[in-house]
Structures are given as C-alpha cells and as structure tokens.
Design an enzyme around this catalytic site. Structure first.
Site, PDB file in Angstrom:
ATOM      1  N   CYS A  84       0.865  -1.175   0.000  1.00  0.00           N
ATOM      2  CA  CYS A  84       0.000   0.000   0.000  1.00  0.00           C
ATOM      3  C   CYS A  84       0.904   1.228   0.000  1.00  0.00           C
ATOM      4  CB  CYS A  84      -0.925   0.007   1.221  1.00  0.00           C
ATOM      5  SG  CYS A  84      -1.939   1.496   1.361  1.00  0.00           S
ATOM      6  N   CYS A 222      -5.464   5.951  -2.648  1.00  0.00           N
ATOM      7  CA  CYS A 222      -4.830   4.639  -2.745  1.00  0.00           C
ATOM      8  C   CYS A 222      -3.523   4.832  -3.498  1.00  0.00           C
ATOM      9  CB  CYS A 222      -5.744   3.656  -3.478  1.00  0.00           C
ATOM     10  SG  CYS A 222      -4.991   2.043  -3.812  1.00  0.00           S
TER      11      CYS A 222
END
Length: 282
Positions: A84, A222
């Site tokens: 991530c 994101c």
C-alpha cells in the site's frame, strides 16, 4: 500490558493505525494476553465504532537482514495486502519520528511485495520507491452479470488493479456497483483486484479513485491506485511525470526509462496517538 498505544496517520486521506510490534515494545505479550489473531485485532482496531476508524492496521516489527523494519499489513476487514503506497509513506514517517534513527532519512521496509524504500523529504512529504509497475493484460475484457462487456487494463503496482479511463471524474459516482462486481470477477479469482477509474484533466494531470479490496468501497486515496492510473495515462500519453488527484489529496508519480519501479510522492500526516484499552476483547 493494556492500554495499547496506537498511532493514527493519514496519507492523502487514506488512514492507518500503527503499533510498535518490535521485540522490545512488549506487543507480543499483549497479543498473547488477548488471545486473538492479528486479523481479529485489526478488525477491532479499524472499526468505526469500537476502534479508531482506519482503513488499515500495521504492525512494525524488528527487521530481517538487509531491512530497517518489517511490516505486517491488514485491511480493515482483517484481510492482508502485499503493498500500500499511502501506508508506506505513513510507515516511513512513523518509524522516522517515533521509533527510528532521525539521522537516517532513507528507510527500507520488508513488505509482502518485497523491498520498499522511502525517503523523508520534510514538511510531511515522503517519497516512496514502489514495487515494479507491470501491465498484465491490455486490454482485458470482462463481462458483467447483465452481459455488458467492460474493457480495462489489468496492471500490478504491488497489488493488482483493473484500470479504466472514464470521460469525466464525476462519472465514477455511478460506477461503484460496477467496481464492486469487477473486484471479485470470476476471471480474477481467487485474489480479485482493486478497481481504479481515472479521468484526464490535462496532459500530465489526472483525477482517480480506487475501489479497494478489504475496504470494499471507494477510499479517499490509494497509493498503488495512483500509480495504476498514472501508468495507464503514461502508456497513452508517453509522459514520465503524472500528477494524480484523488479525493483525499494529490500525489505525484515518476517513471524512469529502464527502471520498472516508479517513485510516489505525497504527504503523511499524524492524526493522533490513542491509548486503546481493547475492553471489547472478551
């Protein structure tokens, strides 16, 4: 052993709960006392009511050889993810300012996607060298339950993303049901994929949003999704620097000839430190 100190951070609106899980911290004694798996603890900590309302939960651990820290990452539903980008920026600042050596602004993490390096730039900005960004299939055509065929680019930027260019960013509001269906499409099983929509404002500037596995909704930002949108835009326009505006903030993605690993630049903000009692664990 209780309460547990948990630090909440935000990377462009993508929020994470951090725990110092190194041997000296006593975290493993807490886990033993609670008798819960990290999946169960992650779901509690991330909960909007009984937790501190985050998109993810990260335990920073003692390093393997060749790394500064290991991390163990969980989505809010308790599932794991290899990588991530927003979490990597937050992890870098957390380790640098809370538990690391402030003389070293370059930090090497061992993640599920392998080595991730981050550089502290100052003023809350972090530069992360992301995993290799790869196009897996372009295009990939997937059929919906209503027999409509949708075209995407399937990429992997540390985790898989289906990427689709749309005419206007506002159209993404009406595409959430499509994203939810495509995220778990039969052709992508067992892991599925995040789904990222993007629209171009002008050359080198895009707006994007990602429907993330594990959160099962659009998120404010994101990092791997920003890289996925930038990769798709770069393939079309042959540009090396792409600014990606997500609902939670702006990130910059840099591609380099001969290097499959792009750089992601964005903010990492401390929201607060929490003394979490975990009385909900019974």
């Amino acid at each position: 052993m209780l309460p547990v100190k948990i630090t909440k951070m935000s990377g462009a609106g993508n929020t994470f709960a951090f725990v110092d899980g190194r041997g000296a911290s006593g975290w493993k004694d807490v886990e033993k006392h609670l008798g819960k798996s990290r999946t169960e603890i992650a779901k509690l900590v991330c909960d909007r009511v009984l937790g501190i309302a985050t998109d993810g939960f990260i335990v920073i651990e003692d390093p393997s050889e060749g790394f500064d820290f290991n991390w163990d990452f969980y989505n809010s539903d308790g599932s794991t993810a290899e990588m991530c980008g927003n979490a990597a920026r937050c992890a870098a600042r957390y380790c640098y300012e809370h538990i690391g050596n402030k003389e070293h602004a370059n930090i090497r993490f061992k993640t599920g996607a392998g080595l991730v390096t981050a550089q502290i730039l100052g003023n809350g900005k972090i530069r992360v060298k992301m995993p290799e960004a790869r196009v897996l299939k372009n295009p990939i055509e997937l059929e919906t339950r209503s027999s409509v065929k949708e075209k995407f680019i399937l990429v992997n930027t540390g985790v898989p993303h289906l990427v689709q260019k749309i005419h206007a960013f506002v159209d993404s509001v009406n595409l959430k049901d499509l994203a939810r269906e495509m995220r778990a499409h039969e052709s992508l099983k067992p892991a599925g994929a995040n789904v990222t929509f993007y629209a171009e404002d002008e050359a080198g500037k895009v707006r994007a949003v990602t429907f993330e596995r594990g959160v099962e909704d659009y998120t404010l930002a994101c990092g791997t999704g920003a890289v996925a949108a930038a990769l798709a835009s770069s393939l079309e326009n042959h540009l090396k620097v792409i600014e990606v505006q997500m609902p939670g903030g702006v990130m910059e993605v840099n591609f380099f000839d001969g290097d499959p690993k792009p750089l992601l630049v964005g903010d990492a903000v401390f929201v607060g430190d929490f003394q979490y009692n975990l009385e909900v664990v019974r």
